[in-house]
Design a protein around this motif. Structure first.
Motif, PDB file in Angstrom:
ATOM      1  N   THR A  27      14.896  63.625  31.141  1.00 43.91           N
ATOM      2  CA  THR A  27      16.199  63.935  30.550  1.00 43.91           C
ATOM      3  C   THR A  27      17.247  62.939  31.046  1.00 43.91           C
ATOM      4  O   THR A  27      17.126  62.388  32.144  1.00 43.91           O
ATOM      5  CB  THR A  27      16.646  65.370  30.911  1.00 43.91           C
ATOM      6  N   LYS A  29      21.593  61.995  31.562  1.00 42.46           N
ATOM      7  CA  LYS A  29      22.660  62.632  32.341  1.00 42.46           C
ATOM      8  C   LYS A  29      23.270  63.850  31.640  1.00 42.46           C
ATOM      9  O   LYS A  29      23.965  64.638  32.259  1.00 42.46           O
ATOM     10  CB  LYS A  29      23.753  61.620  32.683  1.00 42.46           C
ATOM     11  N   GLY A  31      21.249  66.032  29.945  1.00 47.79           N
ATOM     12  CA  GLY A  31      20.178  67.016  29.819  1.00 47.79           C
ATOM     13  C   GLY A  31      19.382  66.908  28.533  1.00 47.79           C
ATOM     14  O   GLY A  31      18.563  67.762  28.228  1.00 47.79           O
ATOM     15  N   ILE A  63      12.774  75.665  27.367  1.00 42.85           N
ATOM     16  CA  ILE A  63      13.825  75.378  28.350  1.00 42.85           C
ATOM     17  C   ILE A  63      15.130  75.169  27.590  1.00 42.85           C
ATOM     18  O   ILE A  63      15.366  74.112  27.014  1.00 42.85           O
ATOM     19  CB  ILE A  63      13.464  74.133  29.190  1.00 42.85           C
ATOM     20  N   ASN A  65      18.268  75.160  28.730  1.00 46.70           N
ATOM     21  CA  ASN A  65      19.307  74.391  29.412  1.00 46.70           C
ATOM     22  C   ASN A  65      18.658  73.432  30.417  1.00 46.70           C
ATOM     23  O   ASN A  65      18.657  73.685  31.615  1.00 46.70           O
ATOM     24  CB  ASN A  65      20.276  75.353  30.128  1.00 46.70           C
ATOM     25  N   PRO A  66      18.122  72.293  29.934  1.00 51.75           N
ATOM     26  CA  PRO A  66      17.419  71.366  30.828  1.00 51.75           C
ATOM     27  C   PRO A  66      18.347  70.757  31.882  1.00 51.75           C
ATOM     28  O   PRO A  66      19.525  70.520  31.618  1.00 51.75           O
ATOM     29  CB  PRO A  66      16.894  70.274  29.899  1.00 51.75           C
ATOM     30  N   THR A  67      17.801  70.512  33.052  1.00 51.08           N
ATOM     31  CA  THR A  67      18.537  69.875  34.134  1.00 51.08           C
ATOM     32  C   THR A  67      18.688  68.387  33.833  1.00 51.08           C
ATOM     33  O   THR A  67      17.713  67.733  33.460  1.00 51.08           O
ATOM     34  CB  THR A  67      17.775  70.054  35.462  1.00 51.08           C
ATOM     35  N   PRO A  68      19.909  67.847  33.999  1.00 54.13           N
ATOM     36  CA  PRO A  68      20.101  66.408  33.773  1.00 54.13           C
ATOM     37  C   PRO A  68      19.301  65.561  34.761  1.00 54.13           C
ATOM     38  O   PRO A  68      19.058  65.964  35.897  1.00 54.13           O
ATOM     39  CB  PRO A  68      21.599  66.213  33.992  1.00 54.13           C
ATOM     40  N   ASN A  69      18.909  64.378  34.309  1.00 51.99           N
ATOM     41  CA  ASN A  69      18.216  63.380  35.132  1.00 51.99           C
ATOM     42  C   ASN A  69      16.994  63.959  35.850  1.00 51.99           C
ATOM     43  O   ASN A  69      16.831  63.798  37.052  1.00 51.99           O
ATOM     44  CB  ASN A  69      19.173  62.759  36.150  1.00 51.99           C
ATOM     45  N   ARG A  70      16.144  64.602  35.087  1.00 53.36           N
ATOM     46  CA  ARG A  70      14.960  65.219  35.674  1.00 53.36           C
ATOM     47  C   ARG A  70      13.740  64.890  34.812  1.00 53.36           C
ATOM     48  O   ARG A  70      13.843  64.720  33.609  1.00 53.36           O
ATOM     49  CB  ARG A  70      15.145  66.725  35.746  1.00 53.36           C
ATOM     50  N   TYR A  72      10.168  66.379  33.503  1.00 50.87           N
ATOM     51  CA  TYR A  72       9.388  67.598  33.293  1.00 50.87           C
ATOM     52  C   TYR A  72       7.990  67.189  32.855  1.00 50.87           C
ATOM     53  O   TYR A  72       7.839  66.300  32.025  1.00 50.87           O
ATOM     54  CB  TYR A  72      10.006  68.468  32.192  1.00 50.87           C
TER      55      TYR A  72
END
Length: 96
Positions: A27, A29, A31, A63, A65-70, A72
């Motif tokens: 993702t 920044k 998300g 998902i 609400n994905p976490t930014p800069n991650r 998966y």
């Protein structure tokens, strides 16, 4: 209790062989999915692109609400279906 643990171990053993591919979704920044990398290609560019679309759609369904800069990792079970490319490769092998 031993029966439950044995059943759980058997299930893990049996299911561990089912996953034959995975996709890594990264993702940005905000998300949003910015990159998708398949661990193994299907052998067809069109099938890979279609698979990536399905992976993104199922990602957002699971998902919200994905976490930014991650990154998966999504395990996948792929069933191989013949493609036009696979028929062309087989045809080329039989002619040689």
């Amino acid at each position: 209790m031993k029966a439950i643990i044995s059943a759980a171990c058997a299930a893990v053993f049996l299911l561990s062989g089912c996953v034959n591919n995975s996709a890594v979704l990264t993702t940005d920044k905000h998300g949003k999915v910015s990159q998708i990398i398949l661990k193994k290609s299907t052998g067809s560019v069109a099938s890979d692109e279609n698979l990536k679309r399905v992976v993104v759609a199922s990602f957002y369904a699971r998902i919200s609400n994905p976490t930014p800069n991650r990154a998966y990792v999504q395990p996948m079970v792929l069933i191989e279906h013949p493609t036009v490319e696979s028929y062309l490769r087989e045809d080329k092998r039989t002619r040689d």
